[in-house]
Enzyme design. Structure first.
Site, PDB file in Angstrom:
ATOM      1  N   THR B 149       0.863  -1.192   0.000  1.00 50.37           N
ATOM      2  CA  THR B 149       0.000   0.000   0.000  1.00 50.37           C
ATOM      3  C   THR B 149       0.895   1.237   0.000  1.00 50.37           C
ATOM      4  OG1 THR B 149      -0.240  -0.148   2.417  1.00 50.37           O
ATOM      5  CG2 THR B 149      -1.991  -1.121   1.081  1.00 50.37           C
ATOM      6  N   LYS B 172       3.978  -6.996   3.719  1.00 55.26           N
ATOM      7  CA  LYS B 172       3.742  -5.581   3.430  1.00 55.26           C
ATOM      8  C   LYS B 172       3.431  -4.874   4.740  1.00 55.26           C
ATOM      9  CE  LYS B 172       0.368  -3.483   3.180  1.00 55.26           C
ATOM     10  NZ  LYS B 172      -0.517  -2.665   4.122  1.00 55.26           N
ATOM     11  N   THR B 183       0.769  -8.571  13.062  1.00 53.97           N
ATOM     12  CA  THR B 183       0.550  -7.251  12.475  1.00 53.97           C
ATOM     13  C   THR B 183       0.826  -7.332  10.991  1.00 53.97           C
ATOM     14  OG1 THR B 183       2.732  -6.827  13.381  1.00 53.97           O
ATOM     15  CG2 THR B 183       0.921  -5.574  14.307  1.00 53.97           C
ATOM     16  N   GLU B 265       6.236   4.834   7.351  1.00 54.47           N
ATOM     17  CA  GLU B 265       5.844   6.052   6.641  1.00 54.47           C
ATOM     18  C   GLU B 265       6.595   7.274   7.161  1.00 54.47           C
ATOM     19  OE1 GLU B 265       1.651   6.464   6.926  1.00 54.47           O
ATOM     20  OE2 GLU B 265       1.260   5.046   5.312  1.00 54.47           O
ATOM     21  N   ASN B 388      -0.211  11.119   6.568  1.00 53.29           N
ATOM     22  CA  ASN B 388      -1.435  10.652   7.207  1.00 53.29           C
ATOM     23  C   ASN B 388      -2.481  11.739   7.372  1.00 53.29           C
ATOM     24  OD1 ASN B 388      -1.156   7.756   7.772  1.00 53.29           O
ATOM     25  ND2 ASN B 388       0.784   8.486   8.615  1.00 53.29           N
ATOM     26  N   THR B 393      -5.610   6.771   3.764  1.00 49.89           N
ATOM     27  CA  THR B 393      -4.887   5.511   3.525  1.00 49.89           C
ATOM     28  C   THR B 393      -5.470   4.434   4.419  1.00 49.89           C
ATOM     29  OG1 THR B 393      -3.231   6.164   5.139  1.00 49.89           O
ATOM     30  CG2 THR B 393      -2.737   6.565   2.825  1.00 49.89           C
TER      31      THR B 393
END
Lengths: 393, 393
Positions: B149, B172, B183, B265, B388, B393
């Site tokens: 993603t 991922k 997770t 991120e 974010n 997302t």
């Protein structure tokens, strides 16, 4: 400040001792009751607790407290045995200046962790504060200012219960705010007469529904302290009068807690999270706190993005048993998630509404019981990152 | 990719179905075992769990799994009964295309929460993937890419146990990463023969020390899934060979978990938090996770600020019983806090060291026992907030 209701019998002083380099910045506060006061406290549950917290824990509850000395700019935390000696020494200096025994004096500190207090500055600062003590509102305002760190404004809440009884509350806090029994520094002074046991119970109950229901980033401080002093004489409050005192204390604490979340570092939104219909209040608080501590939820609000999946998924990992069908979610008046199913909504309208309001309410409704919680937090912004990456606070 | 060790008997396809608007972006993956495989899984502990997680929970453990179909760009979470029907339908389409029963097929999804899957796009996508199945490394690479993603890179880890046995792992994840049993999405395929009970135990143990020891912002996803497939025939591994298989599986999972934290991120640092000397491994993990989830700790690293009070205070609220004297703290080779007392250090040198290293190690040593944990996280940066706040997302 003219509308402030001040409890009788308390004196205030806020001074610049030199602990902070900026000569304009107040950094040392002294609060004195002119007669012995009953005192209760609620303190951080952090295993690493600051020296002044240890001293206060030793000394409350008690029925003959005479005051509180507070410094800002240095937390006196993680400072070992020297730090503990320094905290005791602060109370000795204050007690000597006002004429009481050291153990009648309480002490708080807030600021950077891990640095020894410059006692050569603090000691004359305490003497200067004692010389400046006054009962007027401008002195209270200086106390409220002297305890601040990264706060942008003072946090004061006062209430009058009746002609005879008032409550004077003040607090500080803008980051390292994560509830665990008590958070940040908060003080409520009253001229009511309250039994020590009642005062201790009211302090615990007030903290549970107010200071424990606020979070900036969920980081429980080493210095969290809430002190409640009652210096009234005569027969202590009981029955309905005590109940009204309790409710007023909670209202003062709630106002201070909300002010802390509203002044959260770098925040662009104050977020009120209302959870209702949980099995217990504790469950409701767990769900609210999971959302309040989630960077994904907080950045969504900063971005004015009604990305409700982040809120629902945070509720899901709060450790509370519920099914998706039990849950509905509103942002303001917009229903986004309806008993386990996405609700149709106008994303652009919700986004515009978020942008237009500095204070927004997120409401989660379960259908499992009567448990509820109102929790305050802030959004996560560039400025929060800047303030905490660029400065040692 | 030439050094990849691929387990035998698996076929891969990654295609663009149209779920993502960008025609260059792969968004649908199919993995098939050419014979029945033993399958184990570890799933999110979030109360709000996605439809594909429910389907996988129903279907594993089993001994006749034939494959996994995965879509990215849509999590199929919080989508109610239609979402569940869509997840079942994905497995029906995949099963039909490869010639097996639907219940032999597993399913995962990742992406935005709360939107129904566009099945008119997904169904032909699955057929196209089935037509493209191949055993070569470039097909595996396309699968690893199709499941991403906000990740910036694929995450693959392969190991060869001996001439006969290999493990192929891929995963991922870059945000909404908060450990709770499992997770993110992670897959390990092997051609070993493993008893179902052994495989389930190894999956749990591997997740506990790897995927459960990584956090980006502590937000446990609704879709977390770790699947472990073993399609070997003949006598199942036992004794030392099974032990070696277990260790190799953990090594593959550890590499994938580390890759997820490294690709967090907006991160500018990969932070390895090593806690040792705790009473138990679980205590060590609690301390590491409290630090990993603290925005104050993460912004300090982003700001290259050796503000160790933030780390010590986070350890203090982790819910682990220790005294300050029990604790020492290193950042890299710099001792900052020495058994409860601030250690003298050159703050400018430590700051320069943080700036110079993308990967840094924070080490906390207690003296209470042999409990230890290695935990990976990232720093909190302007880019995390931007990513974010500005995008759904």
């Amino acid at each position: 400040m003219s509308e402030w209701h001040l409890a009788r019998g308390y004196l205030y002083a806020g001074v610049h001792s030199g602990l902070r380099p900026d000569p304009q910045r107040l950094d040392l506060a002294l609060v004195v009751s002119d007669r012995p006061a009953t005192a209760a406290g609620v303190f951080t549950q952090n295993r690493v607790c600051a020296a002044p917290v240890r001293v206060c824990r030793e000394r409350v509850p008690r029925t003959d407290a005479r005051g509180i000395v507070i410094c800002s700019g240095n937390a006196n935390a993680c400072t070992g045995s020297q730090g503990l000696r320094d905290a005791y020494r602060m109370t000795e200096c204050a007690a000597q200046a006002i004429g009481c025994r050291p153990e009648q004096m309480l002490v708080c500190s807030t600021g950077v962790i891990g640095r020894l207090l410059p006692m050569a500055i603090i000691e004359p600062g305490i003497a200067a504060a004692a010389a400046a003590l006054s009962a007027d509102v401008s002195s209270l305002e200086r106390v409220a200012r002297a305890i601040l760190t990264t706060d942008t404004c003072i946090k004061v809440s006062t209430r009058r219960l009746n002609d005879d009884i008032a409550l004077t509350g003040f607090a500080k806090g803008a980051a390292m705010i994560g509830p665990d029994l008590a958070t940040m520094l908060a003080f409520v002074l009253t001229d009511a007469a309250i039994l020590a046991d009642d005062l201790a119970r009211i302090a615990r109950e007030a903290a549970a529904s107010t200071f424990n229901c606020v979070s900036v980033e969920g980081h429980t401080s080493t210095n969290d302290t809430f002190l409640l002093l009652a210096n009234g004489s005569g027969p202590p409050l009981a029955g309905p009068a005590l109940q009204r005192f309790r409710e007023t204390t909670i209202a003062v604490c709630a106002e201070l807690a909300r002010a802390i979340a509203a002044d959260a570092e770098g925040a662009s939104h104050l977020i009120a999270i209302e959870v209702e219909g949980a099995q217990t209040d504790a469950d409701a608080q767990r769900i609210a706190k999971a959302i309040a501590d989630s960077a994904l939820c907080k950045t969504a609000i900063f971005g004015a993005d009604p990305n409700w999946g982040r809120f629902v998924s945070a509720a899901g990992y709060a450790g509370v048993d519920f099914a998706e069908d039990d849950l509905s979610l509103w942002l303001g008046d917009f229903l986004l998630y309806d008993q386990g199913t996405p609700a149709p909504f106008d994303a652009a309208a919700v986004s515009a509404w978020i942008k237009q309001h500095r204070e927004i309410t997120l409401r989660l409704c379960l259908r499992l019981g009567a448990g509820r919680c109102r929790f305050y937090t802030s959004d996560l912004t560039y400025d929060y990152v800047r303030l905490n990456a660029e400065y040692t606070t």
